[in-house]
Design a protein around this motif. Sequence first.
Motif, mmCIF file in Angstrom:
data_model
loop_
_atom_site.group_PDB
_atom_site.id
_atom_site.type_symbol
_atom_site.label_atom_id
_atom_site.label_comp_id
_atom_site.label_asym_id
_atom_site.label_seq_id
_atom_site.Cartn_x
_atom_site.Cartn_y
_atom_site.Cartn_z
ATOM 1 N N SER A 55 0.607 -1.248 0.272
ATOM 2 C CA SER A 55 0.386 0.042 -0.206
ATOM 3 C C SER A 55 0.286 1.320 -0.148
ATOM 4 O O SER A 55 1.859 1.154 0.417
ATOM 5 C CB SER A 55 -0.845 -0.071 1.352
ATOM 6 N N VAL A 56 0.446 2.463 0.109
ATOM 7 C CA VAL A 56 0.682 3.825 -0.338
ATOM 8 C C VAL A 56 0.904 4.324 0.935
ATOM 9 O O VAL A 56 1.796 5.152 1.018
ATOM 10 C CB VAL A 56 0.675 4.259 -1.677
ATOM 11 N N ILE A 114 -3.745 9.504 2.460
ATOM 12 C CA ILE A 114 -3.239 10.071 2.107
ATOM 13 C C ILE A 114 -3.445 11.517 1.528
ATOM 14 O O ILE A 114 -2.436 12.288 1.185
ATOM 15 C CB ILE A 114 -4.485 9.445 1.263
ATOM 16 N N MET A 154 -3.845 7.066 -5.479
ATOM 17 C CA MET A 154 -5.758 6.231 -5.332
ATOM 18 C C MET A 154 -5.226 5.746 -6.589
ATOM 19 O O MET A 154 -5.973 4.557 -5.687
ATOM 20 C CB MET A 154 -6.206 7.303 -4.203
ATOM 21 N N LEU A 170 -4.140 2.206 -6.531
ATOM 22 C CA LEU A 170 -4.887 0.736 -5.422
ATOM 23 C C LEU A 170 -5.968 0.518 -5.478
ATOM 24 O O LEU A 170 -6.645 -0.533 -5.627
ATOM 25 C CB LEU A 170 -4.329 1.509 -3.969
ATOM 26 N N PHE A 171 -6.842 1.410 -6.218
ATOM 27 C CA PHE A 171 -8.521 1.434 -6.122
ATOM 28 C C PHE A 171 -8.463 1.720 -7.998
ATOM 29 O O PHE A 171 -7.979 2.122 -8.091
ATOM 30 C CB PHE A 171 -8.583 2.076 -5.695
ATOM 31 N N ILE A 215 -7.753 13.362 -0.012
ATOM 32 C CA ILE A 215 -8.011 11.747 -1.029
ATOM 33 C C ILE A 215 -8.022 11.531 -1.876
ATOM 34 O O ILE A 215 -7.702 9.980 -2.068
ATOM 35 C CB ILE A 215 -9.037 11.271 0.386
ATOM 36 N N PHE A 216 -8.704 12.228 -2.328
ATOM 37 C CA PHE A 216 -9.639 11.669 -3.795
ATOM 38 C C PHE A 216 -9.532 12.514 -4.427
ATOM 39 O O PHE A 216 -9.196 13.525 -4.979
ATOM 40 C CB PHE A 216 -11.091 11.736 -3.585
ATOM 41 N N VAL A 272 -2.142 -6.229 2.868
ATOM 42 C CA VAL A 272 -1.422 -6.132 4.277
ATOM 43 C C VAL A 272 -1.286 -4.979 5.432
ATOM 44 O O VAL A 272 -2.626 -5.098 5.171
ATOM 45 C CB VAL A 272 0.090 -5.026 3.230
ATOM 46 N N ASN A 306 -2.707 -0.369 6.766
ATOM 47 C CA ASN A 306 -2.764 0.213 5.766
ATOM 48 C C ASN A 306 -3.706 1.247 5.924
ATOM 49 O O ASN A 306 -4.992 0.493 6.325
ATOM 50 C CB ASN A 306 -3.491 -1.114 4.116
ATOM 51 N N VAL A 307 -3.393 2.700 5.190
ATOM 52 C CA VAL A 307 -4.599 3.631 5.709
ATOM 53 C C VAL A 307 -5.074 4.078 4.592
ATOM 54 O O VAL A 307 -5.616 5.069 4.401
ATOM 55 C CB VAL A 307 -4.632 4.156 6.886
ATOM 56 N N ALA A 308 -4.589 3.625 3.309
ATOM 57 C CA ALA A 308 -5.403 4.321 2.201
ATOM 58 C C ALA A 308 -6.736 3.999 1.565
ATOM 59 O O ALA A 308 -7.599 3.271 1.782
ATOM 60 C CB ALA A 308 -4.304 3.839 1.097
#
Lengths: 511, 431
Positions: free
Chosen positions: A444-445, A451, A459, A462-463, A489-490, B178, B181-183
Amino acid sequence: MGGNLYANPADCNCAPPCRAVIGERRLRPVSSPRVSPELIDELRAIVGAAAVVADEASTRVYECDGFTLARSAPDVVVLPGSRDEMVAVVRKVAASGLCFVPRGAGTGLSGGCLPLDAPVMIGTSRMRAIRSVDFENRRVVAEAGVVNLHVTRAAAAHGLFYAPDPSSQSACTIGGNVAENSGGPHTLKYGVTTNHVLGLELVLPDGEVVELGGEVDDVPGYDLRGLAIGAEGTFGIVTAATLRLVRTPQAVRTLLGMFRDVDDACRAVSAIIAAGILPAALELMDRMIVEAVEAAYGFGFPPDAGAVLIVELDGLEVGLGEQVDAVRAICQTARASEVRVARDEAERAALWKSRKRAFGAVGRLAPNYCTQDGVVPRGSVPEILRRIAAAAERYRLRIANVFHAGDGNIHPIMLFDERDADEVSRVLAAGKEILEACVELGGSVTGEHGIGVEKIEQMPLLFSPVDLRVMSELRLVFDAQRRCNPGKIFPTPGACVETVKVGMPRRQVPL
Amino acid sequence: MSDAQVSGDTARSIGGVAADGAPGAAWRYAAGGAVPAMVVRPRTTAEVASVIAAARADGLAVIGAGKGARLGIGNRPRRYDIAVTTDHLDAIERHVAEDLTVTVQAGVTLEQLNEELGRSGQWLPLDPAVGGETTIGGLIAADACGPLRHSHGKVRDFLLGIELVNGSAEVVRGGGRVVKNVAGYDVPKLLCGSFGTLGVITSATFKTRPRPAAEALYLGRCAGVAAAVQLALAIDCSAGAVAFADALSEGACEAIGIDGAAALVVGVAGSQAEVDAESERLRGHALAPCEAARAASIAMAVRNSALPMNDDALVGRFAVLPARLPALLARVEAEAVGRGLVVETAAHAAAGVARCQIAGDGERAALFAEWLRMTVRVEGGWVVYEAIPDGLRARVEAWGMSGAAVRLMRGVKRVFDPDGIFSPGRFVGGI
């Protein structure tokens, strides 16, 4: 997709042009609405004049959090002292139609409380009451502005502690921890914020107060508590949280393994997990960090250590000796040059101080630094470290590593001088590459920094568009007008975000 | 007994997936007293999506189902046409032992998963009752847990990532693979205890834990279940290596073959040295070790004390602050006796969680259920009626949840299921 990074503000094609700049990410449209003097007076009437900050010199203090590459000062900062004041302030701001951004202590590391399109900042720093302490049931109700460490201090005499312990725990607040779902070195065994928060008092962007979760676990319905934790302040402002306290372990042993290089140290990490041992913490520092920490605090690390592994074991006194022996043997098998056990509590405290202040120590190495945050499966830690080293070489940067090896949560610290625009853009490019590598390796980033504005661009790595749309719609359930902490975030089409301006005064990342 | 309008064509297949025509197949998937018109067993996530797309187009209501063990929980759905089972989504996709994570399809059972994890000395330490097999999808949707919640927590503490098919027939993923993860928003949390109202869960990633090297079981006989809970509090189960501490009233004890009015069963887990050390401490509280031959069956019986004793049992589960539980349980017993009802209680004592099984005249039971809900609410908890006899469905609502948060929950529901095709009416607030 937005969040475009530019080396030069002139490259921004937004209309109207953006105002604030990351390095060269433009943030707030010049035309965004401003706070009227009348509103400022009304806010003063609610919270008192001393709790409203409106002059330009003072609002600049709030222009960024620990992610100093992006800056944008709010027009006004309001600091309510109670839930009722908070409700009145939020209602007043709602009536004005303006956007606002919540802020705790400003120790965030991804620009989560950067006022982008939000001219009003609402801080929780005056909401510092611990409303109730129930040692028998191991619960604390803390207001949002309570400092993380103060919860543990309030509980320590009763043999209890609050488990999430970010490096900034002596400054960061419970409200900020909830927003970011903060972790810390001891999350390997104890989990992160969401595992320790039972209930939230949330002021929605229209001023309505809702209780999410409660003082007990089994609240029927969707786990909105769980959804709000880590939502980075986009659902409203959390004013209080019911926290679960954990029993202070009967005994703790902290081991230090000195290794020739990080590969050997990583082998030890994998072997410890494979042996079925679950340490409270498993932290790794590379050569550059060890040198910096040694120079700053003189803990006594050997000067030639290529990597230092901190292994903390806790539990019943009677079981620890066996685990210490096992970890020592594992480290030796992984060719540790030396394994030390902290002699006493004082030595253990000194060690953790060194670890938690590692970021500060790095401040001695360069005028500025940017701490990245990514996650890979534990087994891929050696690979990501190789890629970080390769990126450092390619972009001619110095990158130090101090991180939660047990969680696969890396923290490459990129050193730079913000007066050097070229170096800033190389820092950005290297950071991006490292995060992409994390995703490629199945990770994950962000593991704990969030974020914010920093990682919006990542983002979509990942999504899927569907995943992102679902999340954006969930936000609208709480904040239908996107007035709370907008621009975070977005990815949104057409909005640029930018990096630091050359020649800005140096700022230290708070501890 | 569905009021479904399933056409002849649809009855044989939906979304290209053949329906299970076996007589009685549908009864296994009865939910809240309603039986679906058809059962389909998609083989892939894509097939799940095509079933949902077809159901949506035809205005049919769907519940994602595992083995049916917990479909009884909740109110009677307003409509229920299709059970979409996860029987064929039965692969353990990826166990990364050195990362303590596992990605698994929704139809795998908890037992299968733990067998696989056991080969690496690991497990997913969740232990819901095993009256029917518990699939991973069902585990998450029903937020199922057992005695071990005291030491390990609940599903939400282990769930890292989720994949589901939403009401628009889209595949939605949340979280990741993982451990940290806080995305983005923590979407996996929403699925825990969502009872099939947000979508059909197809896959999940969990963190795993090392299995303890040693375990032991201790028994204490008590004068009543309240006293048993009090004993658990006196032991201080948050210290030491206590894995669980469950209090059982007379009827539940009987099932295990313990005579007496009530018992406290304490499980200990850790290294051999830790377990031995706990032995001394627990003996000091007058608990006796359970002989090894019986330990496994007693532990299983404790785990299954959550199950309804029979089809007529009304079962209410609630959590309060642990220290409040003894007095509350004493009141509950006295009140039940006063009303001419029999209440059997099993409690995860140290966690403050209790399940009361209420037996007796239907009308009295319904009134008592109301009293219990009010009483527990005053103590800060919520009663969920996990089992409601058909005769009481009109009188007893499953969730008893109200408040501002319910409005937000309706909003969440709309995000995932805009047309309301998943389990309509089964959940909180008519969701």
